[in-house]
Design an enzyme around this catalytic site. Structure first.
Site, PDB file in Angstrom:
ATOM      1  N   ASN A 276      79.694  97.857  73.286  1.00 41.81           N
ATOM      2  CA  ASN A 276      79.685  97.874  74.744  1.00 41.81           C
ATOM      3  C   ASN A 276      81.131  97.912  75.213  1.00 41.81           C
ATOM      4  OD1 ASN A 276      76.898  97.529  74.802  1.00 41.81           O
ATOM      5  ND2 ASN A 276      76.954  95.408  75.514  1.00 41.81           N
TER       6      ASN A 276
ATOM      7  N   ASP B 142      79.245  95.722  65.339  1.00 43.34           N
ATOM      8  CA  ASP B 142      79.839  95.608  66.657  1.00 43.34           C
ATOM      9  C   ASP B 142      81.351  95.714  66.456  1.00 43.34           C
ATOM     10  OD1 ASP B 142      79.992  94.967  69.483  1.00 43.34           O
ATOM     11  OD2 ASP B 142      80.611  92.958  68.896  1.00 43.34           O
TER      12      ASP B 142
ATOM     13  N   CYS C  73      79.026 102.241  74.888  1.00 39.44           N
ATOM     14  CA  CYS C  73      78.441 102.265  76.227  1.00 39.44           C
ATOM     15  C   CYS C  73      79.554 102.000  77.227  1.00 39.44           C
ATOM     16  CB  CYS C  73      77.360 101.194  76.345  1.00 39.44           C
ATOM     17  SG  CYS C  73      76.806 100.948  78.053  1.00 39.44           S
TER      18      CYS C  73
ATOM     19  N   HIS D 291      79.116 101.694  80.475  1.00 42.36           N
ATOM     20  CA  HIS D 291      78.519 101.207  81.723  1.00 42.36           C
ATOM     21  C   HIS D 291      78.744  99.711  81.935  1.00 42.36           C
ATOM     22  CE1 HIS D 291      76.012 104.709  80.351  1.00 42.36           C
ATOM     23  NE2 HIS D 291      76.510 105.126  81.508  1.00 42.36           N
TER      24      HIS D 291
ATOM     25  N   ASP E  20      88.610  89.687  69.991  1.00 40.39           N
ATOM     26  CA  ASP E  20      88.070  89.948  71.317  1.00 40.39           C
ATOM     27  C   ASP E  20      88.967  89.291  72.362  1.00 40.39           C
ATOM     28  OD1 ASP E  20      86.341  90.859  73.259  1.00 40.39           O
ATOM     29  OD2 ASP E  20      84.617  89.710  72.574  1.00 40.39           O
ATOM     30  N   SER E  21      88.777  89.648  73.602  1.00 36.63           N
ATOM     31  CA  SER E  21      89.520  89.050  74.701  1.00 36.63           C
ATOM     32  C   SER E  21      88.605  88.934  75.909  1.00 36.63           C
ATOM     33  CB  SER E  21      90.724  89.929  75.068  1.00 36.63           C
ATOM     34  OG  SER E  21      91.285  89.500  76.291  1.00 36.63           O
TER      35      SER E  21
ATOM     36  N   ARG F 113      73.440  89.462  72.338  1.00 41.43           N
ATOM     37  CA  ARG F 113      72.948  90.785  72.722  1.00 41.43           C
ATOM     38  C   ARG F 113      72.993  91.774  71.557  1.00 41.43           C
ATOM     39  NH1 ARG F 113      77.330  90.542  76.766  1.00 41.43           N
ATOM     40  NH2 ARG F 113      79.186  91.367  75.759  1.00 41.43           N
TER      41      ARG F 113
ATOM     42  N   SER G 161      82.285  97.919  78.793  1.00 32.92           N
ATOM     43  CA  SER G 161      82.174  97.915  80.254  1.00 32.92           C
ATOM     44  C   SER G 161      83.528  97.934  80.941  1.00 32.92           C
ATOM     45  CB  SER G 161      81.362  96.712  80.731  1.00 32.92           C
ATOM     46  OG  SER G 161      82.058  95.503  80.486  1.00 32.92           O
TER      47      SER G 161
ATOM     48  N   CYS H 192      71.602 100.958  82.409  1.00 32.48           N
ATOM     49  CA  CYS H 192      71.516 102.031  81.413  1.00 32.48           C
ATOM     50  C   CYS H 192      70.674 101.574  80.218  1.00 32.48           C
ATOM     51  CB  CYS H 192      72.919 102.411  80.936  1.00 32.48           C
ATOM     52  SG  CYS H 192      73.755 101.053  80.078  1.00 32.48           S
TER      53      CYS H 192
ATOM     54  N   ASP I 159      84.344  94.548  69.044  1.00 35.27           N
ATOM     55  CA  ASP I 159      85.134  93.409  69.520  1.00 35.27           C
ATOM     56  C   ASP I 159      84.522  92.096  69.041  1.00 35.27           C
ATOM     57  OD1 ASP I 159      86.732  95.267  70.840  1.00 35.27           O
ATOM     58  OD2 ASP I 159      85.628  95.070  72.721  1.00 35.27           O
TER      59      ASP I 159
END
Length: 178
Positions: free
Chosen positions: A52, A8, A90, A92, A16-17, A130, A54, A98, A10
């Site tokens: 991810n 992964d 991703c 989305h 990460d934030s 996830r 988003s 999705c 972040d």
């Protein structure tokens, strides 16, 4: 192709934030993470990143800015004589349904197709439930780091059976190499 590992981004490679990583300036590597990727590469591993993003769907960053962030990652790794073999993402939002947004397995399946390999037993290193759920969905080996959201993920419990837990990417990478 050497042995495959999926990371992964972040919370594993970079800080990460809760407000999303929206620019190159906000992309800050976790100490030791880039060196850990370099060690994996030097040990013959194929390194893929599945993330991810988003923030793209939410209008917080453009696909061009995301590409700039990934180019920064690649440039910083190149300075260590290292690289990642692919980055899949991703764009989305969670409501879009999705197949690629983790915990769905689509990003990992894209990596398997790209390298024409089974993902059974492939280590997947993430900081959120996830990430681990998507790993289990493709028969991969779930590994949690307690950087990023990882400590909260660990303390909340409910980890998939057999999840290995490490303090950071450095320790997880060394766990794979020895």
């Amino acid at each position: 192709m050497g042995r495959l590992v999926i990371l992964d981004r972040d919370g594993v490679i970079n800080h990460d934030s809760v407000h999303y990583v929206k620019s190159v300036d906000e992309w800050v590597p976790i100490p030791g993470a880039l060196e850990a990727i370099a060690e994996l590469k030097q040990s013959g591993w194929t390194v893929a990143v599945a993330t991810n993003q988003s923030g793209v769907a939410r209008g917080l960053l453009s696909e061009d800015t995301l590409a700039e962030i990934h180019q920064t990652l690649r440039r910083q790794l190149a300075a260590l004589d290292a690289s990642v073999d692919c980055i899949v993402w991703c764009p989305h939002g969670p409501e879009e349904g999705c197949d690629c947004r983790k915990p769905r397995p689509g990003l990992y399946q894209q990596i398997g197709q790209r390298f024409q390999c089974s993902l059974t037993g492939v280590p997947v290193i993430g900081d959120s439930l996830r990430d681990l759920q998507a790993a289990v969905a493709v028969g991969a080996r779930p590994m949690l780091v307690t950087t990023g959201k990882g400590r909260d993920t660990y303390e909340t419990g409910g980890l998939p059976a057999g999840t290995e837990v490490f303090p950071d990417l450095v320790a997880a990478a060394r766990g794979l190499m020895f």
